[in-house]
Write a protein that holds these residues in place. Structure first.
Motif, PDB file in Angstrom:
ATOM      1  N   ASP A 241      -3.823   5.087   0.126  1.00 25.06           N
ATOM      2  CA  ASP A 241      -4.708   3.965  -0.306  1.00 25.06           C
ATOM      3  C   ASP A 241      -5.621   3.611   0.789  1.00 25.06           C
ATOM      4  OD1 ASP A 241      -3.251   3.854  -2.714  1.00 25.06           O
ATOM      5  OD2 ASP A 241      -2.168   2.055  -2.171  1.00 25.06           O
TER       6      ASP A 241
ATOM      7  N   ALA B 103       1.089  -1.010  -0.070  1.00 26.10           N
ATOM      8  CA  ALA B 103       0.090  -0.016   0.150  1.00 26.10           C
ATOM      9  C   ALA B 103       0.913   1.287  -0.019  1.00 26.10           C
ATOM     10  CB  ALA B 103      -0.784  -0.102   1.260  1.00 26.10           C
TER      11      ALA B 103
ATOM     12  N   LEU C 267      -7.147  -4.182  -0.090  1.00 25.09           N
ATOM     13  CA  LEU C 267      -6.612  -2.959  -0.641  1.00 25.09           C
ATOM     14  C   LEU C 267      -7.124  -2.262  -1.731  1.00 25.09           C
ATOM     15  CD1 LEU C 267      -4.149  -1.132  -0.510  1.00 25.09           C
ATOM     16  CD2 LEU C 267      -2.922  -2.585  -2.088  1.00 25.09           C
TER      17      LEU C 267
END
Length: 617
Positions: free
Chosen positions: A267, A263, A295
């Motif tokens: 994010d 990430a 994610l």
């Protein structure tokens, strides 16, 4: 030691124990009988267990998670029947060392062992302790039980205030510690986390504020709107605002089952991320996930600054993080591409963390020529100018940094746009002085030259390098810096509040030395144009920056940016400014930009973001 026996309910076990005691068949341990001690009794209402050092027997709990890897294996239990005190945690870690415990999530267990307060990284580091059971044995009573509901971290549950202050306000063991203070989880974020130690917590749709590291960890926030940066991070803007919603996330989920998310800042981990709340010395309170959110890539892009105009001199600063010829070629290519494409080929570049020609090999080599040669070749290959360079090699092993690396600051410059005034006499130990030139303007006694290298402020630290440049007939002095690191400082989550910043004393002295040098240039010519740049390892609001700007000798340009853009580094989920560019009063026409290409990304060429200043001398 692990025992299994026929499944019986806790009530039945209590009846059997009572009958056996009445018949005189069982002895009551000196520590406590099983029915007398529960997890919240062990945790207590302060940071230290009231039963520390004592042996407890048959403490009931439900297994909520198992750590089956590493040297700190064990499992977490949580009491499904909590007390009414929000200050007493209902969770506890059972430490089994390097042995994988034979328990499963959902097991109802009775655990015996010694209560211990463990300080990850050692007590001397100033961190919190972790209450745990060691030398444990346990009995599995039943399996497949429902797990206690997780505590949700969100803006309404995380207090605005970060930590209580020690009553005596001092520092050191037993002096300045908040360990004995009653926990106030509704008043302080650190108290909240301590009151949840070992319990299952969760975050929902959590925004990433610190990118995934090589150690498999990522920082998220439970307070997405608090001190938000323009690119989705969380700004650390003062000592009084450490951003209590930040929390580190690690994973207990096998990689083959669910790879750890890669990430970037901004994010999101959508859905639920949940697991027991642990503590370590690499960031403090940690959500060890048994459930990991998905994610969501919000598409953070690396910034690009505009090219300098014909009549603008561009000066950049860039910490290239332990660069040497032994560094992989891919990093040289990425640094070069950033300098050419993202920074628009600055006219002058102040580099930090340039190592000698064989990097961490610890021998007598100190010259950084091979490192600079390789970097400038990579820049040319990326379509940039043919930079020249200037450096002064340090004395061997006298400037700190990676052992054997001999890091130093150095200059690159584009000879087609700017010239360097070479004045002999500069070496590792000779101080540069401000002198008057033939026309009465300021000049350097040596160019390049080191500022006050014998000053104790520079012990085991990089010495600033001053250089005299000429652009379109105008002289500009540039000072490249890399102040001492924050190593040894107590963390924001320290059990000592306020945490001690022991490294700050040296940085203040370094800042005073640079301020005095710039002041000496201005004493010769108050119109001298000076740019001070580099990794100063401190914040705009720090005493070191106050010392550097004392007397209005210099102006810190970070203070001219919108607040949500004032950062060049991300540490433990806090976006913060460690790199700076400052100018003397005569530099009145400028355009300044922090170019975010590294610090917010899991994939980094360096851990610092570079900066560019464009001036019209």
């Amino acid at each position: 030691m692990i025992r299994r026996r026929p499944l019986r309910t806790p009530a039945a076990l209590g009846a059997l124990t009572t009958a056996a005691l009445a018949a005189g068949l069982l002895a009551v341990p000196q520590s406590a009988a099983a029915a007398e001690v529960r997890v919240h009794d062990i945790q207590g209402s302060t940071r230290l267990s009231p039963l520390d050092g004592q042996t407890v027997t048959e403490v009931p709990g439900t297994v909520t998670a198992v750590r089956s890897f590493g040297s700190s294996r064990g499992f977490w239990i949580q009491d499904p029947n909590p007390d009414a005190d929000p200050a007493t945690s209902e969770g506890l870690f059972v430490f089994t060392g390097s042995k994988t415990p034979a328990v499963a999530v959902g097991d109802s267990v009775l655990v015996s062992g010694k209560v211990s307060e463990y300080y990850p990284g050692g007590a001397a580091g100033g961190g919190q302790s972790l209450t745990e059971l060691t030398g444990a044995s346990w009995t599995v009573v039943s399996s497949g039980n429902d797990l206690p509901e997780a505590f949700t971290l969100r803006p309404s549950t995380v207090p605005n205030r970060y930590a209580p202050q020690a009553a005596d306000g001092g520092e050191g063991a037993g002096d300045g510690s908040i360990e004995d203070l009653p926990l106030r989880p509704r008043s302080y974020a650190l108290d909240l986390y301590e009151s949840l130690e070992g319990m299952t917590v969760r975050v929902q749709d959590a925004r990433v504020v610190g990118p995934t590291t090589s150690h498999g960890e990522v920082w998220v926030t439970a307070e997405p709107n608090r001190n938000r940066t323009e690119r989705g991070g969380t700004l650390y803007g003062s000592y009084d605002s450490p951003n209590g919603g930040r929390i580190k996330v690690e994973s207990l989920i096998p990689y083959a089952q669910q790879p750890f998310p890669q990430a970037d800042t901004g994010d999101e981990l959508t859905g639920t991320t949940a697991g027991p709340l642990d503590y370590d010395n690499y960031g403090g309170y940690t959500l060890t996930a048994t459930v990991m959110g998905e994610l969501k890539d919000n598409g953070l892009e690396r910034e690009t600054t505009r090219p300098q105009r014909e009549d603008e001199l561009s000066v950049a600063t860039y910490n290239v993080e332990n660069l040497s010829p032994k560094t992989p070629a891919a990093k040289f290519s990425r640094l070069a591409s950033a300098l050419v494409d993202n920074l628009a080929s600055p006219d002058i570049i102040a580099l930090e963390e340039v190592q000698d020609g064989n990097g961490p090999t610890n021998d007598s080599l100190v010259s950084g020529e091979e490192t600079l040669k390789k970097l400038t070749a990579a820049i040319s290959a990326a379509g940039g100018p043919s930079y020249s360079w200037r450096e002064i090699a340090p004395e061997d092993d006298r400037d700190g940094g990676q052992p054997g690396g001999n890091i130093r600051v150095a200059f690159l410059f584009n000879p087609e746009r700017v010239s360097f005034t070479d004045t002999p006499g500069g070496d590792a130990t000779t101080p540069v002085r401000a002198v008057a030139g033939e026309d009465g303007t300021a000049a350097l006694s040596a160019s390049p030259g080191r500022i006050d290298p014998a000053n104790p402020a520079w012990e085991d630290s990089r010495k600033p390098l001053a250089g005299e440049f000429v652009f379109r007939g105008e002289t500009v002095f540039v000072v490249a810096n890399h102040f001492n690191s924050k190593g040894g400082d107590q963390g924001l989550d320290s059990r000592f509040q306020p945490p001690a910043r022991s490294s700050e004393t040296q940085r203040v002295a370094q800042a005073e030395a640079v301020n005095a040098f710039v002041d000496s240039l201005l004493a010769v010519d108050r119109r001298a144009k000076v740019v001070v740049a580099g990794d100063l390892n401190d914040f705009s609001f720090s005493p070191a920056m106050d010392a550097l700007t004392e007397g209005n000798v210099l102006k810190n340009l970070a203070d001219t940016l919108p607040k949500d853009e004032r950062y060049s580094y991300v540490y433990n989920g806090n976006s913060q400014a460690l790199d700076h560019m400052l100018v003397s009063r005569a530099v009145s026409r400028y355009d300044y930009d922090i170019v975010h290409v590294n610090a917010e990304f899991a994939d980094q060429a360096s851990d610092h973001d570079p900066q560019v200043l464009r001036i019209r001398p």
